[in-house]
Design an enzyme around this catalytic site. Structure first.
Site, PDB file in Angstrom:
ATOM      1  N   CYS A   2     -13.765  13.448 -11.002  1.00  0.00           N
ATOM      2  CA  CYS A   2     -14.049  14.806 -10.555  1.00  0.00           C
ATOM      3  C   CYS A   2     -15.348  14.781  -9.751  1.00  0.00           C
ATOM      4  O   CYS A   2     -16.018  13.771  -9.679  1.00  0.00           O
ATOM      5  CB  CYS A   2     -14.227  15.736 -11.741  1.00  0.00           C
ATOM      6  SG  CYS A   2     -12.944  15.550 -12.980  1.00  0.00           S
ATOM      7  N   ARG A  27     -12.288  13.599  -4.230  1.00  0.00           N
ATOM      8  CA  ARG A  27     -12.338  12.979  -5.561  1.00  0.00           C
ATOM      9  C   ARG A  27     -11.404  13.657  -6.553  1.00  0.00           C
ATOM     10  O   ARG A  27     -11.056  13.084  -7.582  1.00  0.00           O
ATOM     11  CB  ARG A  27     -13.757  13.086  -6.144  1.00  0.00           C
ATOM     12  CG  ARG A  27     -14.774  12.306  -5.380  1.00  0.00           C
ATOM     13  CD  ARG A  27     -16.138  12.585  -5.959  1.00  0.00           C
ATOM     14  NE  ARG A  27     -16.239  12.108  -7.326  1.00  0.00           N
ATOM     15  CZ  ARG A  27     -16.851  11.003  -7.677  1.00  0.00           C
ATOM     16  NH1 ARG A  27     -17.414  10.258  -6.769  1.00  0.00           N
ATOM     17  NH2 ARG A  27     -16.910  10.632  -8.928  1.00  0.00           N
ATOM     18  N   TRP A  76     -10.309  16.796 -11.259  1.00  0.00           N
ATOM     19  CA  TRP A  76      -9.097  15.987 -11.223  1.00  0.00           C
ATOM     20  C   TRP A  76      -8.749  15.781 -12.694  1.00  0.00           C
ATOM     21  O   TRP A  76      -9.411  15.040 -13.411  1.00  0.00           O
ATOM     22  CB  TRP A  76      -9.356  14.659 -10.523  1.00  0.00           C
ATOM     23  CG  TRP A  76      -8.096  13.901 -10.299  1.00  0.00           C
ATOM     24  CD1 TRP A  76      -7.208  14.051  -9.274  1.00  0.00           C
ATOM     25  CD2 TRP A  76      -7.554  12.882 -11.140  1.00  0.00           C
ATOM     26  NE1 TRP A  76      -6.156  13.191  -9.442  1.00  0.00           N
ATOM     27  CE2 TRP A  76      -6.341  12.466 -10.570  1.00  0.00           C
ATOM     28  CE3 TRP A  76      -7.971  12.288 -12.342  1.00  0.00           C
ATOM     29  CZ2 TRP A  76      -5.548  11.477 -11.137  1.00  0.00           C
ATOM     30  CZ3 TRP A  76      -7.185  11.307 -12.906  1.00  0.00           C
ATOM     31  CH2 TRP A  76      -5.981  10.910 -12.292  1.00  0.00           C
ATOM     32  N   ASN A 102     -18.041  15.286 -15.780  1.00  0.00           N
ATOM     33  CA  ASN A 102     -17.145  14.226 -15.267  1.00  0.00           C
ATOM     34  C   ASN A 102     -17.051  13.164 -16.349  1.00  0.00           C
ATOM     35  O   ASN A 102     -18.052  12.857 -16.990  1.00  0.00           O
ATOM     36  CB  ASN A 102     -17.744  13.538 -14.035  1.00  0.00           C
ATOM     37  CG  ASN A 102     -17.572  14.350 -12.790  1.00  0.00           C
ATOM     38  OD1 ASN A 102     -17.020  15.448 -12.831  1.00  0.00           O
ATOM     39  ND2 ASN A 102     -18.042  13.815 -11.690  1.00  0.00           N
ATOM     40  N   GLY A 103     -15.871  12.551 -16.487  1.00  0.00           N
ATOM     41  CA  GLY A 103     -15.741  11.481 -17.477  1.00  0.00           C
ATOM     42  C   GLY A 103     -14.795  11.909 -18.583  1.00  0.00           C
ATOM     43  O   GLY A 103     -14.077  12.905 -18.461  1.00  0.00           O
ATOM     44  N   GLU A 487       5.667  -6.833  -4.280  1.00  0.00           N
ATOM     45  CA  GLU A 487       4.581  -5.883  -4.013  1.00  0.00           C
ATOM     46  C   GLU A 487       3.689  -6.378  -2.867  1.00  0.00           C
ATOM     47  O   GLU A 487       3.265  -5.592  -2.021  1.00  0.00           O
ATOM     48  CB  GLU A 487       3.780  -5.652  -5.312  1.00  0.00           C
ATOM     49  CG  GLU A 487       2.550  -4.767  -5.194  1.00  0.00           C
ATOM     50  CD  GLU A 487       2.821  -3.341  -4.736  1.00  0.00           C
ATOM     51  OE1 GLU A 487       3.996  -2.953  -4.610  1.00  0.00           O
ATOM     52  OE2 GLU A 487       1.851  -2.625  -4.457  1.00  0.00           O
ATOM     53  N   LYS A 491       3.098  -4.287   0.529  1.00  0.00           N
ATOM     54  CA  LYS A 491       1.767  -3.919   1.034  1.00  0.00           C
ATOM     55  C   LYS A 491       1.636  -4.309   2.499  1.00  0.00           C
ATOM     56  O   LYS A 491       1.173  -3.533   3.316  1.00  0.00           O
ATOM     57  CB  LYS A 491       0.633  -4.608   0.244  1.00  0.00           C
ATOM     58  CG  LYS A 491       0.354  -4.110  -1.146  1.00  0.00           C
ATOM     59  CD  LYS A 491      -0.253  -2.746  -1.236  1.00  0.00           C
ATOM     60  CE  LYS A 491       0.773  -1.665  -1.216  1.00  0.00           C
ATOM     61  NZ  LYS A 491       1.312  -1.072  -2.340  1.00  0.00           N
ATOM     62  N   GLU A 494       3.961  -2.115   4.788  1.00  0.00           N
ATOM     63  CA  GLU A 494       3.536  -0.708   4.833  1.00  0.00           C
ATOM     64  C   GLU A 494       2.384  -0.487   5.814  1.00  0.00           C
ATOM     65  O   GLU A 494       2.378   0.480   6.548  1.00  0.00           O
ATOM     66  CB  GLU A 494       3.001  -0.274   3.462  1.00  0.00           C
ATOM     67  CG  GLU A 494       4.023   0.200   2.475  1.00  0.00           C
ATOM     68  CD  GLU A 494       3.360   0.603   1.158  1.00  0.00           C
ATOM     69  OE1 GLU A 494       3.702   1.667   0.655  1.00  0.00           O
ATOM     70  OE2 GLU A 494       2.506  -0.153   0.620  1.00  0.00           O
ATOM     71  N   HIS A 510      18.559 -20.186  -1.040  1.00  0.00           N
ATOM     72  CA  HIS A 510      19.842 -19.508  -0.843  1.00  0.00           C
ATOM     73  C   HIS A 510      19.825 -18.586   0.370  1.00  0.00           C
ATOM     74  O   HIS A 510      20.583 -17.625   0.433  1.00  0.00           O
ATOM     75  CB  HIS A 510      20.212 -18.711  -2.098  1.00  0.00           C
ATOM     76  CG  HIS A 510      20.365 -19.567  -3.311  1.00  0.00           C
ATOM     77  ND1 HIS A 510      21.368 -20.506  -3.434  1.00  0.00           N
ATOM     78  CD2 HIS A 510      19.615 -19.672  -4.430  1.00  0.00           C
ATOM     79  CE1 HIS A 510      21.231 -21.126  -4.596  1.00  0.00           C
ATOM     80  NE2 HIS A 510      20.171 -20.640  -5.214  1.00  0.00           N
ATOM     81  N   LYS A 609       2.058   9.868   1.099  1.00  0.00           N
ATOM     82  CA  LYS A 609       1.532   9.496  -0.224  1.00  0.00           C
ATOM     83  C   LYS A 609       2.466   9.973  -1.320  1.00  0.00           C
ATOM     84  O   LYS A 609       2.668   9.302  -2.314  1.00  0.00           O
ATOM     85  CB  LYS A 609       0.139  10.111  -0.383  1.00  0.00           C
ATOM     86  CG  LYS A 609      -0.554   9.747  -1.684  1.00  0.00           C
ATOM     87  CD  LYS A 609      -1.019   8.316  -1.644  1.00  0.00           C
ATOM     88  CE  LYS A 609      -1.425   7.774  -2.998  1.00  0.00           C
ATOM     89  NZ  LYS A 609      -1.181   6.327  -3.089  1.00  0.00           N
TER      90      LYS A 609
END
Ligand code: G6P
Length: 614
Positions: A2, A27, A76, A102-103, A487, A491, A494, A510, A609
């Site tokens: 946050c 954030r 957040w 925050n936290g 992955e 990456k 993308e 193969h 996103k």
């Protein structure tokens, strides 16, 4: 996660706080609020963006418009869904103290029960609200205390991480700030001070700042500030000069959000495991699924549905759950699952994995599974997201907002969640206590190992330089590292628009082997595990066809360096842990190749996103 801002001085606080919150919105963005202090204390907060809050402040009274002290927060969510009441600041019952935080307060539920038993009424579902009631209780209990000492005493009861600002109309000339594990900066002006969780809201007002260290508390007035330890020992602080551009500050000094998020991974690993990996007790504690753990353990089958990077995490989850808990697992693309009339029923568990918690196909898969009577469980990053709300039980990854379109830290957080889930499902059944403890130890060493890999950034950038003009790339891995190969390839394609494929290394012969020539980079994940010798043979096969080999290998491995053009050495770890480490160099490699090609890595073409359409 946050964002925090605070102001004390001679200017009107409200517009300054709102502008600061806008700078911090990257954030966290689910709700926002301010507390303004003049004669009295006023809190305004609501779900939604800072602009919404700004519109609401247009009707402020003359007294509050003139307020020159205030604190603000953009949230957040971690505990409690995004809503007006869960937004910060939080107030005590009589409304003369306001706190932003925050936290995560780890022992909040014990503190909350204690306060409730003393007749404290809670209005939110947050962990943060305990702070304001705790300060209130301590202050009330002893008339010799002031806001500073009441806050200090309250913090002694708190476990977890915090960056806080506290104000009170009983002592309107000060803001108390304190930090443990969650950053706070004080900006020094002339007859005014600015407080923020990072320098972004401060830099346009002053470039002189003091960074609070963990365990420090400061009393900030309009013409002075003093920093002390939590044990009340005054500290000499160094005033630092900021030399950042605003844009860079929002990205924490990194060129792109994606790079920042890659580098956040050691901290995210800590956050995901905090309070969950209990090494001393030899167990995993997963609050969000505790009540369903027995049903999960006795599931006939687990089906995991996801899309994109989350689907790759699911594949690793399959390996982990089957190996540790011996429960059959099937992984499906959410988009396939929803349309193929899947055979699932009441004895099955369907796990939905989604960073955003909003992906349309994953949501539809969730609804299909629910209709068929399966127990539906979510693993999401965004608190209060639709998937999180519609699943019966679940766990949040606590990776913080992910801004870069290519998912990085959310992936590692998801894999850790699945690792912890696999261990929780195995305890008392398929793994001995010793085996559980060995795994917990491996998990707790993970952040340090990840940090060591990040130190290889410039080596990886050099490697990227020699592959930036490639037109194709092949990623090969086996076992736990097969999904990492997928992955790594995802990456690269993308963000750099280079065509890339991931394969189980043994499958190369193969088909993909036909593609190999001197222009084809082949990235091997060749860590020492049960298939290591086979991977070496696969590397030989590529070399003899003149393919260019980049290998990810364990530190001290001489064998691989003999065969590969470039080797990226990572710390040794047990097989199931390796995907969490091997993925990091692949993220960095893709990032550097893409930036060297001049691509917009944070916003790659054609991608989004959060994909809320089919
Ligand atoms: C999009 C994003 C990917 C992400 C996928 C699934 O394609 O670009 O990075 O992996 O959606 O998103 P989710 O939020 O469900 O994990």
């Amino acid at each position: 996660m946050c964002g925090i801002v605070g102001y004390i001085g001679w200017r009107e606080a409200a517009p300054l706080l709102l502008k600061g919150l806008k700078r911090l919105e990257y954030r966290g963005y689910d709700s926002a609020g301010v507390a303004l202090l003049n004669e009295s204390l006023l809190v305004m907060k609501q779900k939604g963006s800072v602009s919404g809050l700004e519109a609401a402040t247009e009707g402020l009274s003359a007294e509050m418009k003139a307020a020159t002290v205030g604190i603000g927060h953009t949230r957040w969510a971690t505990h409690g869904e995004p809503s007006d009441i869960n937004a910060h600041p939080h107030q005590n019952t009589v409304g003369d103290i306001a706190v932003i935080h925050n936290g995560i307060i780890e022992n909040y539920s014990v503190l909350k029960q204690e306060l409730i038993s003393q007749d404290y009424k809670f209005s939110s579902d947050t962990d943060s609200e305990v702070l304001v009631h705790l300060i209130d209780r301590i202050w009330k209990s002893d008339s010799s205390l002031d806001l500073e000492s009441a806050t200090r005493n309250a913090l002694r009861h708190v476990d977890g991480a915090y960056g806080i600002c506290v104000i009170s109309s009983r002592e309107p000339d000060k803001i108390i700030v304190a930090r443990k594990g969650s950053p706070l900066v004080i900006g020094i002006g002339t007859g005014e001070y600015f407080i923020a969780s990072d320098a972004a809201p401060i830099v346009e007002h002053t470039n002189k700042v003091v960074y609070l260290s963990d365990g420090e508390l400061a009393v900030v007035k309009k013409d002075s500030y003093v920093v002390k330890t939590i044990d009340n020992i005054e500290q000499e602080k160094i005033v630092t000069e900021l030399d950042f551009s605003l844009e860079k500050i929002e990205k924490g000094g990194f060129e792109h959000f994606m790079l920042k998020e890659i580098f956040e991974q050691p901290a995210v690993m800590h956050d995901v495991m905090r309070g969950r990996v209990r090494l001393e007790e030899g167990r995993i504690c997963l609050g969000g699924i505790e009540d369903y753990l027995d049903r999960l353990k006795h599931a006939k089958r687990i089906v995991i549905c996801a899309c994109g990077t989350s689907w790759h995490a699911a594949l690793i989850g399959e390996y982990l759950i089957e190996e540790f808990a011996r429960i059959p697992v099937e992984v499906d693309y959410a988009s396939e699952f929803r349309y193929r009339n899947p055979i699932v029923g009441v004895d099955d568990v369907v796990i939905l994995i989604s960073q955003s918690g909003e992906t349309a196909d994953t949501l539809a898969a969730l609804r299909t599974a629910k209709e068929k009577g399966a127990l539906v469980m979510g693993i999401c990053n965004v608190v209060g997201s639709t998937i999180a709300r519609e699943t019966l039980c679940g766990m949040y990854t606590h990776a913080g907002p992910e801004v870069g379109v290519a998912s990085t830290k959310a992936f590692t957080a998801q894999v850790i969640m699945l690792y912890m889930l696999a261990l929780a499902l195995s305890r008392g059944r398929t793994l001995s206590q010793d085996e559980i403890t060995i795994n917990l130890r491996e998990l707790s060493r993970l952040p340090e190992k990840a940090s060591r890999i990040l130190e290889l950034d410039s080596q990886i950038k050099d490697i990227a330089e020699s592959f930036k003009d490639a037109r194709n790339a092949l990623y090969l891995g086996r076992g736990y590292n097969f999904p990492v190969a997928l992955e790594g390839a995802l990456k690269l394609k993308e963000i750099s628009y280079i065509h890339a494929e991931g394969y189980p290394a043994a499958e190369m012969k193969h088909g993909p082997i036909a593609l190999i020539d001197r222009d084809m980079p082949v990235i091997f994940i060749a860590t020492r595990d049960s298939t290591y010798a086979k991977i070496l043979s696969n590397i030989e096969e590529v070399r003899s066809r003149k393919g260019r080999v980049i290998a990810i290998a364990n530190e001290g491995d001489q064998e691989v360096s003999r065969l590969a053009e470039h080797v990226i050495y990572i710390p040794q770890s047990s097989g199931p842990i390796t995907p969490l480490l091997t993925v990091i160099p692949l993220q960095l490699l893709a990032y550097h190749i893409a930036t060297l090609r001049g691509c917009n890595v944070d916003r790659p073409r054609n991608l989004a996103k959060s994909v809320t359409v089919e």
